[in-house]
Design a protein around this motif. Sequence first.
Motif, PDB file in Angstrom:
ATOM      1  N   GLN A   1      -2.708  56.455 -35.602  1.00  0.00           N
ATOM      2  CA  GLN A   1      -1.515  55.810 -36.138  1.00  0.00           C
ATOM      3  C   GLN A   1      -0.910  54.898 -35.068  1.00  0.00           C
ATOM      4  O   GLN A   1      -0.968  55.190 -33.871  1.00  0.00           O
ATOM      5  CB  GLN A   1      -0.482  56.868 -36.555  1.00  0.00           C
ATOM      6  CG  GLN A   1       0.697  56.321 -37.339  1.00  0.00           C
ATOM      7  CD  GLN A   1       0.319  55.946 -38.757  1.00  0.00           C
ATOM      8  OE1 GLN A   1      -0.851  55.871 -39.114  1.00  0.00           O
ATOM      9  NE2 GLN A   1       1.310  55.685 -39.571  1.00  0.00           N
ATOM     10  N   VAL A   2      -0.346  53.793 -35.513  1.00  0.00           N
ATOM     11  CA  VAL A   2       0.251  52.823 -34.604  1.00  0.00           C
ATOM     12  C   VAL A   2       1.655  52.489 -35.092  1.00  0.00           C
ATOM     13  O   VAL A   2       1.868  52.266 -36.280  1.00  0.00           O
ATOM     14  CB  VAL A   2      -0.584  51.531 -34.542  1.00  0.00           C
ATOM     15  CG1 VAL A   2       0.082  50.503 -33.655  1.00  0.00           C
ATOM     16  CG2 VAL A   2      -1.997  51.832 -34.040  1.00  0.00           C
ATOM     17  N   GLN A   3       2.600  52.495 -34.177  1.00  0.00           N
ATOM     18  CA  GLN A   3       3.950  52.011 -34.493  1.00  0.00           C
ATOM     19  C   GLN A   3       4.146  50.642 -33.857  1.00  0.00           C
ATOM     20  O   GLN A   3       3.640  50.380 -32.763  1.00  0.00           O
ATOM     21  CB  GLN A   3       5.017  52.972 -33.967  1.00  0.00           C
ATOM     22  CG  GLN A   3       5.209  54.233 -34.793  1.00  0.00           C
ATOM     23  CD  GLN A   3       4.099  55.223 -34.553  1.00  0.00           C
ATOM     24  OE1 GLN A   3       3.730  55.497 -33.415  1.00  0.00           O
ATOM     25  NE2 GLN A   3       3.557  55.767 -35.630  1.00  0.00           N
ATOM     26  N   LEU A   4       4.864  49.795 -34.562  1.00  0.00           N
ATOM     27  CA  LEU A   4       5.185  48.455 -34.060  1.00  0.00           C
ATOM     28  C   LEU A   4       6.679  48.399 -33.773  1.00  0.00           C
ATOM     29  O   LEU A   4       7.492  48.732 -34.642  1.00  0.00           O
ATOM     30  CB  LEU A   4       4.804  47.400 -35.089  1.00  0.00           C
ATOM     31  CG  LEU A   4       3.325  47.333 -35.468  1.00  0.00           C
ATOM     32  CD1 LEU A   4       3.101  46.306 -36.569  1.00  0.00           C
ATOM     33  CD2 LEU A   4       2.470  47.008 -34.252  1.00  0.00           C
ATOM     34  N   THR A 101     -11.138  47.755 -37.669  1.00  0.00           N
ATOM     35  CA  THR A 101     -12.162  48.805 -37.650  1.00  0.00           C
ATOM     36  C   THR A 101     -12.192  49.547 -38.971  1.00  0.00           C
ATOM     37  O   THR A 101     -13.259  49.915 -39.460  1.00  0.00           O
ATOM     38  CB  THR A 101     -11.917  49.792 -36.507  1.00  0.00           C
ATOM     39  OG1 THR A 101     -10.595  50.313 -36.622  1.00  0.00           O
ATOM     40  CG2 THR A 101     -12.081  49.136 -35.156  1.00  0.00           C
ATOM     41  N   GLN A 102     -11.022  49.769 -39.560  1.00  0.00           N
ATOM     42  CA  GLN A 102     -10.952  50.405 -40.873  1.00  0.00           C
ATOM     43  C   GLN A 102     -10.059  49.615 -41.814  1.00  0.00           C
ATOM     44  O   GLN A 102      -9.635  50.131 -42.846  1.00  0.00           O
ATOM     45  CB  GLN A 102     -10.431  51.843 -40.730  1.00  0.00           C
ATOM     46  CG  GLN A 102     -11.362  52.743 -39.922  1.00  0.00           C
ATOM     47  CD  GLN A 102     -10.907  54.176 -39.884  1.00  0.00           C
ATOM     48  OE1 GLN A 102      -9.758  54.481 -40.183  1.00  0.00           O
ATOM     49  NE2 GLN A 102     -11.803  55.075 -39.511  1.00  0.00           N
ATOM     50  N   TRP A 103      -9.763  48.377 -41.432  1.00  0.00           N
ATOM     51  CA  TRP A 103      -8.887  47.507 -42.224  1.00  0.00           C
ATOM     52  C   TRP A 103      -7.585  48.220 -42.577  1.00  0.00           C
ATOM     53  O   TRP A 103      -7.166  48.271 -43.733  1.00  0.00           O
ATOM     54  CB  TRP A 103      -9.610  46.974 -43.455  1.00  0.00           C
ATOM     55  CG  TRP A 103     -10.660  45.997 -43.049  1.00  0.00           C
ATOM     56  CD1 TRP A 103     -11.993  46.223 -42.973  1.00  0.00           C
ATOM     57  CD2 TRP A 103     -10.461  44.659 -42.578  1.00  0.00           C
ATOM     58  NE1 TRP A 103     -12.643  45.110 -42.505  1.00  0.00           N
ATOM     59  CE2 TRP A 103     -11.739  44.125 -42.243  1.00  0.00           C
ATOM     60  CE3 TRP A 103      -9.331  43.843 -42.409  1.00  0.00           C
ATOM     61  CZ2 TRP A 103     -11.904  42.832 -41.752  1.00  0.00           C
ATOM     62  CZ3 TRP A 103      -9.509  42.550 -41.922  1.00  0.00           C
ATOM     63  CH2 TRP A 103     -10.784  42.062 -41.600  1.00  0.00           C
ATOM     64  N   THR A 104      -6.955  48.774 -41.553  1.00  0.00           N
ATOM     65  CA  THR A 104      -5.664  49.423 -41.705  1.00  0.00           C
ATOM     66  C   THR A 104      -4.573  48.440 -41.325  1.00  0.00           C
ATOM     67  O   THR A 104      -4.672  47.757 -40.306  1.00  0.00           O
ATOM     68  CB  THR A 104      -5.571  50.663 -40.798  1.00  0.00           C
ATOM     69  OG1 THR A 104      -6.651  51.546 -41.113  1.00  0.00           O
ATOM     70  CG2 THR A 104      -4.254  51.381 -41.019  1.00  0.00           C
TER      71      THR A 104
END
Length: 117
Positions: A1-4, A101-104
């Motif tokens: 998971q990534v937060q911006l 990589t997973q088009w997330t």
Amino acid sequence: QVQLVESGGGLVRPGGSLRLSCAASRRLFSFNIMGWYRQPPGKGRELVATITSGGTTKYADSVKGRFTISRDNAKTAVNLQLNSLKPEDTAIYLCNLVDTTQWTTYWGQGTQVTVSS
């Protein structure tokens, strides 16, 4: 998971400038696309500009020549320099990251830009 996490934005007079920044909570080593979208009051979300990790940029016609997108791949961060601002640039600006990589797709919380005299 990534937060911006976004920063910048605010109130500026027509013709003025602002700088928006957005950083991901972790570095991505894979090919990715970062960008900015905006949502004017009462309207839908629209593309402002994108930049790939390879440096290829794309701009909406309405901002070409006035806005400049750049990025720091060491931090997976993106900046947007807004110059010659117009009242019609008023909107919530949202940072976007596409991990291919997973088009997330990830979105920031948004930052308000208001152009008014």
